[in-house]
Design an enzyme around this catalytic site. Structure first.
Site, PDB file in Angstrom:
ATOM      1  N   ASP A  80      42.469  26.517  44.351  1.00 22.45           N
ATOM      2  CA  ASP A  80      41.387  26.817  43.672  1.00 22.45           C
ATOM      3  C   ASP A  80      40.806  28.150  43.993  1.00 22.45           C
ATOM      4  O   ASP A  80      41.327  28.597  45.133  1.00 22.45           O
ATOM      5  CB  ASP A  80      40.471  25.773  43.740  1.00 22.45           C
ATOM      6  CG  ASP A  80      38.795  26.095  43.195  1.00 22.45           C
ATOM      7  OD1 ASP A  80      39.038  26.555  42.101  1.00 22.45           O
ATOM      8  OD2 ASP A  80      37.947  26.341  43.926  1.00 22.45           O
ATOM      9  N   ASP A  97      37.235  30.009  43.423  1.00 19.21           N
ATOM     10  CA  ASP A  97      35.938  30.282  43.887  1.00 19.21           C
ATOM     11  C   ASP A  97      35.568  29.259  44.905  1.00 19.21           C
ATOM     12  O   ASP A  97      35.777  28.134  44.956  1.00 19.21           O
ATOM     13  CB  ASP A  97      35.043  29.804  42.659  1.00 19.21           C
ATOM     14  CG  ASP A  97      35.142  30.635  41.454  1.00 19.21           C
ATOM     15  OD1 ASP A  97      35.167  31.984  41.762  1.00 19.21           O
ATOM     16  OD2 ASP A  97      35.222  30.200  40.363  1.00 19.21           O
TER      17      ASP A  97
HETATM   18  C1  G6P Z   1      34.757  27.303  38.776  1.00 17.65           C
HETATM   19  C2  G6P Z   1      33.266  27.289  39.655  1.00 17.65           C
HETATM   20  C3  G6P Z   1      32.328  26.992  38.897  1.00 17.65           C
HETATM   21  C4  G6P Z   1      32.071  27.683  37.392  1.00 17.65           C
HETATM   22  C5  G6P Z   1      33.302  27.466  36.511  1.00 17.65           C
HETATM   23  C6  G6P Z   1      33.525  28.166  35.330  1.00 17.65           C
HETATM   24  O1  G6P Z   1      35.273  26.234  38.650  1.00 17.65           O
HETATM   25  O2  G6P Z   1      33.435  26.813  40.574  1.00 17.65           O
HETATM   26  O3  G6P Z   1      31.240  26.967  39.548  1.00 17.65           O
HETATM   27  O4  G6P Z   1      30.919  27.221  36.689  1.00 17.65           O
HETATM   28  O5  G6P Z   1      34.324  28.025  37.595  1.00 17.65           O
HETATM   29  O6  G6P Z   1      33.419  29.682  35.565  1.00 17.65           O
HETATM   30  P1  G6P Z   1      33.034  30.646  34.537  1.00 17.65           P
HETATM   31  O7  G6P Z   1      33.287  32.174  35.239  1.00 17.65           O
HETATM   32  O8  G6P Z   1      33.973  30.471  33.522  1.00 17.65           O
HETATM   33  O9  G6P Z   1      31.754  30.553  34.070  1.00 17.65           O
HETATM   34 MG    MG Z   2      36.095  26.088  43.761  1.00 15.21          MG
END
Ligand code: G6P
Ligand code: MG
Length: 214
Positions: free
Chosen positions: A8, A10
């Site tokens: 993953d 983030d």
């Molecule tokens: C990741 C993060 C989430 C976030 C999602 C969408 O999974 O953990 O916290 O909401 O991505 O991200 P974006 O950049 O498309 O808004």
């Molecule tokens: Mg994450």
């Protein structure tokens, strides 16, 4: 036998999970919705619109689709502002070395992030070439906890799901990995990530020898 490692992004490779939290917190404050780091755990790994819906649910706020879309865009603008300040040195300490060691061990390396900003983040960090494939939020229909993103990543790596190990910091991500039939290393606290096969505090804490036992 494990053949591929899927990361993953983030909160596993880089601390953008913090930026997501700060941007959601700013929106929550503007709207008078109480929101803390504990609530934020539910937003990790899920899509932007689903995250917004969870946030609005916390405040028992109901809004029409166009208004919700405007709020999601606003949050994303703040998030992108934080992201644009990132540089290669922001990758978590020890992660580049871990990837080098995995490549030496002939493991395939994938990135699977629900974020539509993932391509820009990896570009700013200068790590796009480290991955054999990158799957982001724009390439899937259902986000974590649905297993779609991990199954697609395994398919693109040409590896059976049972031969993959996922690194995840989100509860929804751990569930997605397990539903995909993969091993999962939780990065963070065992309180949230207890369903993972192993929980470590930081990505770089992972001991490679474990892969031979799985
Ligand atoms: C990741 C993060 C989430 C976030 C999602 C969408 O999974 O953990 O916290 O909401 O991505 O991200 P974006 O950049 O498309 O808004
Ligand atoms: Mg994450």
């Amino acid at each position: 036998m494990i053949k591929a490692i899927i990361f993953d992004l983030d909160g596993v490779i880089v601390d953008t999970a913090r930026f997501h939290f700060l941007a959601w917190k700013k929106l929550a404050q503007e709207m008078g919705i109480p929101f803390n780091e504990h609530d934020n755990e539910r937003l990790k790994g899920v899509s932007r619109m689903q995250s917004l819906d969870i946030l609005l649910g916390l405040g028992k706020v109901k809004l029409a689709k166009d208004r919700r879309e405007a709020l999601a865009t606003r949050k994303n603008e703040w998030f992108v502002d934080y992201v644009e300040s990132m540089k290669p040195g922001d990758v978590y300490r020890g992660v580049p070395e871990l990837i080098v060691a995995l490549k030496k061990g002939k493991y395939k390396i994938g990135l699977a992030s629900s974020s539509k900003n993932a391509p820009r983040v990896v570009q700013l960090l200068g790590i796009e070439k480290k991955f054999d494939t990158i799957v982001d939020g724009s390439m899937i229909i259902d986000t974590k906890p649905d297993p779609e993103i991990f199954l697609l990543t395994a398919q693109r790596l040409n590896v059976d799901p049972s031969a993959c190990v996922v690194f995840e910091d989100a509860e929804a991500g751990v569930e997605a990995a397990k539903r995909a039939g993969m091993k999962c290393v939780g990065v963070g606290s065992a309180v949230q990530l207890g369903k993972a096969d192993l929980v470590i505090a930081k990505t770089a804490d992972f001991q490679l020898e474990l892969l031979n036992k799985w």
